[in-house]
Design an enzyme around this catalytic site. Structure first.
Site, mmCIF file in Angstrom:
data_model
loop_
_atom_site.group_PDB
_atom_site.id
_atom_site.type_symbol
_atom_site.label_atom_id
_atom_site.label_comp_id
_atom_site.label_asym_id
_atom_site.label_seq_id
_atom_site.Cartn_x
_atom_site.Cartn_y
_atom_site.Cartn_z
ATOM 1 N N GLY A 206 108.786 -21.031 -37.980
ATOM 2 C CA GLY A 206 107.715 -20.201 -38.509
ATOM 3 C C GLY A 206 107.672 -20.235 -40.015
ATOM 4 O O GLY A 206 108.631 -20.665 -40.676
ATOM 5 N N HIS A 428 79.258 -11.901 -63.261
ATOM 6 C CA HIS A 428 79.905 -12.930 -62.436
ATOM 7 C C HIS A 428 80.420 -12.329 -61.128
ATOM 8 O O HIS A 428 80.140 -12.853 -60.037
ATOM 9 C CB HIS A 428 81.057 -13.571 -63.219
ATOM 10 N N GLU A 429 81.177 -11.235 -61.224
ATOM 11 C CA GLU A 429 81.713 -10.609 -60.012
ATOM 12 C C GLU A 429 80.590 -9.998 -59.173
ATOM 13 O O GLU A 429 80.642 -10.034 -57.936
ATOM 14 C CB GLU A 429 82.749 -9.546 -60.390
ATOM 15 N N HIS A 432 79.109 -12.732 -56.990
ATOM 16 C CA HIS A 432 79.875 -12.972 -55.759
ATOM 17 C C HIS A 432 79.524 -11.941 -54.688
ATOM 18 O O HIS A 432 79.284 -12.281 -53.520
ATOM 19 C CB HIS A 432 81.374 -12.902 -56.054
#
Length: 619
Positions: A206, A428-429, A432
């Protein structure tokens, strides 16, 4: 005697020997500085300068001269075959002169002789003690050198287990597999009567932090048997043959304490495929592996010892190690799903004061891809934040912020940026968030902030409501458009672009190329895989990609990748242009408060397709 006591003993002997030698030297120097001959003694008697003479047993005479109220002594030596009186008469000393001098013969002193002999023997004793100390040190070094071949495994008794299956969460299937191993150790006759063979080894596979070591300790705690723990790197040393010797010693100890469990962590350190080294094989490591193979399934097979090994690179292990009869079972521990993460969080919050309003289910949904170690670190960071804020319990805000700290690092509020750059980051944010909220297949927005974390100037968080194993083509196209939403917003508002989208561009380029060359998501390229990855087993990582296609196909791949990215950018620009009013509202809110939550964001811009669930939806 410990090293400190040995050092003190040596220093004491050295000091005593030096003192004795100085004393003897001074004594010899004093004696030799003023020697008297018998003729000089005779002249002194004739001159009346001698009060008495003492004759010692070794023919040494002490001539005592009066010096006022005190007396002074000088040494001389007579011949051993004659008496002192006869020698003095030969030098002209008359009987009348001899009568005036008291001549005594001293009795020999036992203690004086012993002390004098001891003083002369002290240097010899010191040299003997020094040689003994050097021999003991050499013998200890020899023992230490011989102990290189001894196993360094740490043994834990199974009488008082510290970890059980109750302490392991999020790995139910793995626990069921290992529960049979516990039953083998507790009731071996139950299986032997039916002709079943006890498994020799269990390989835990794992990613890092999924609880492989913890699960092996739980097996030991449940079975109540001795548990030997060692790392794969502890076998091999700079001396040839040490690794194989340690393997033999480890299995000898295990056989004496059987039934028991041997746990080898990071077994790939010694179990790598043989003959795969750069420039040839590693003889010492291969000798260690060969000895391990023999011990696990050699001639001596009637041992009740089970080996549990852990690795996150099963692909580089030697095939002889993985065959049935050695590691009979392979238990895979994957990153936990949302239910497993919630169960792991409940384990780690035990003993910690948690506010009633804290929602662990929400935290579990917001941590996709987190392993058990990540979740433990998350709870610890939340506790540290609570203590820093002088709180008596851990609340939901601390848990939410701890997620961001674990993923991106602490906030960088002290970083000085201009108002213009802050405005660019806000748009910019917001870009999004607007694009993601406007596309049905994109994940819902959880938080938008212009407070920098790590290298990022701002962060937009997305939180799916459920875990996802498969990703559809529509979902990946939505991700491409969402990642380019920031660049599209910059171009729309400022009629210019900045370097802030470099990470977004790298992300969409890699994803678009994978869609074309690996996932068969290009209609023009078809369902083919282009290029083969090459990796060295010994290095354990990819080093290059082999091109198995022509230059014409390479140009075609580049065109398809460019088309996917350009289409995503066009969609992002059309979206921010369509919802420019909401874009400016979100950016203004960010400039005002720096961070907004999902509820605050959706109050400004409700999802056009209704409440998002994070699952793919048709537009």
């Amino acid at each position: 005697m410990n090293s400190r006591g040995q050092s003190f003993f040596v220093y004491f002997l050295l000091l005593v020997a030096i003192g004795a030698m100085v004393f003897i030297g001074m004594r010899d120097t004093t004696a030799a500085s003023e020697p008297l001959t018998i003729s000089e003694v005779a002249r002194m008697i004739q001159a009346g300068q001698v009060a008495r003479i003492t004759i010692e047993s070794d023919d040494t005479i002490q001539v005592i001269k009066p010096n006022g109220s005190a007396e002074t002594a000088q040494e001389s030596r007579k011949e051993s075959n004659t008496s002192l009186i006869e020698q003095l008469r030969d030098y002209g000393v008359t009987p009348e002169q001899l009568a005036e001098v008291n001549i005594e013969v001293s009795a020999p002193s036992v203690w004086g002789g012993v002390l004098s002999g001891a003083l002369y023997l002290l240097p010899v004793i010191f040299m003997g003690g020094l040689l003994w100390f050097i021999f003991r040190q050499a013998q200890g070094s020899n023992n230490a050198a011989m102990s290189f071949g001894k196993s360094r495994a740490r043994m834990f008794s199974g009488e008082h287990p510290t970890v059980t299956f109750a302490d392991v969460a999020g790995a139910e299937e793995a626990k069921q597999e290992l529960a049979e191993i516990v039953e083998f150790l507790k009731e071996p006759q139950k299986f032997i009567q039916l002709g079943a063979r006890i498994p020799k080894g269990v390989l835990l596979v794992g990613p890092p932090g999924t609880g492989k070591t913890l699960l092996s300790k739980a097996v030991s705690g449940e079975a109540g048997v001795p548990f030997f723990s060692i790392s794969g790197s502890e076998f091999v040393e700079m001396f040839v043959g040490v690794g194989a010797s340690r393997v033999r010693d480890l299995f000898d100890q295990a056989k004496r304490h059987s039934p028991c469990i041997i746990f080898v962590d990071e077994i790939d350190a010694v179990g790598r495929q043989r003959g795969a080294g750069l420039g040839g094989s590693h003889d010492e490591r291969e000798q260690t592996l060969n000895q391990m193979l023999v011990e696990m399934d050699g001639f001596d097979t009637d041992t009740n010892v089970i080996i549990i090994a852990a690795t996150n690179r099963p692909d580089i292990l030697d095939p002889a190690l993985l065959r049935p009869g050695r590691f009979d079972r392979r238990v895979t521990l994957d990153r936990p799903d949302v239910k497993g993460r919630e169960a792991i969080l409940k384990v780690h919050v035990k003993g910690k004061p948690l506010e009633p309003a804290a929602d662990l289910a929400s935290v579990a949904r917001g941590t996709p891809g987190f392993a058990g170690a990540d979740l433990e670190n998350l709870v610890n960071e939340a506790a540290i934040l609570s203590a820093r804020r002088n709180k008596k319990s851990i609340g939901q805000p601390e848990l939410e912020e701890a997620i961001e700290r674990v993923v991106m690092g602490p906030e960088r509020k002290s970083r000085l940026i201009s108002d213009e750059e802050k405005r660019i980051i806000a748009y910019h944010e917001a870009g999004h968030a607007i694009v993601a909220n406007a596309i049905a297949e994109a994940d819902p927005v959880q938080k938008v902030t212009i407070v920098g974390r790590g290298q990022a100037g701002g962060v937009t968080w997305f939180r799916p409501d459920e875990d996802r194993i498969l990703m559809s083509r529509k979902k990946m196209l939505a991700t491409l458009a969402m990642a380019l939403g920031g660049r599209a917003a910059e171009e729309l508002i400022f009629d210019d672009i900045t370097s802030g989208a470099s990470g977004d561009i790298e992300q969409v380029t890699n994803m678009a190329r994978a869609m074309v060359t690996r996932l068969g998501m290009s209609a023009e390229m078809g369902t083919l895989m282009y290029g083969k990855k090459e990796e060295l087993v010994f290095l354990g990582r990819e080093i290059s990609e082999q091109r198995d296609y022509s230059d014409a196909v390479a140009e075609q791949i580049d065109r398809e990748v460019r088309k996917l990215v350009e289409d995503a950018y066009k969609q992002a620009k059309a979206t921010v242009k369509k919802y420019r009013k909401q874009l400016e509202a979100v950016a203004s809110k960010l400039l005002e408060v720096e961070s907004i939550t999902r509820d605050e964001f959706e109050a400004i811009f409700p999802p056009p397709f209704g409440k998002k669930s994070g699952t793919p939806q048709l537009a």
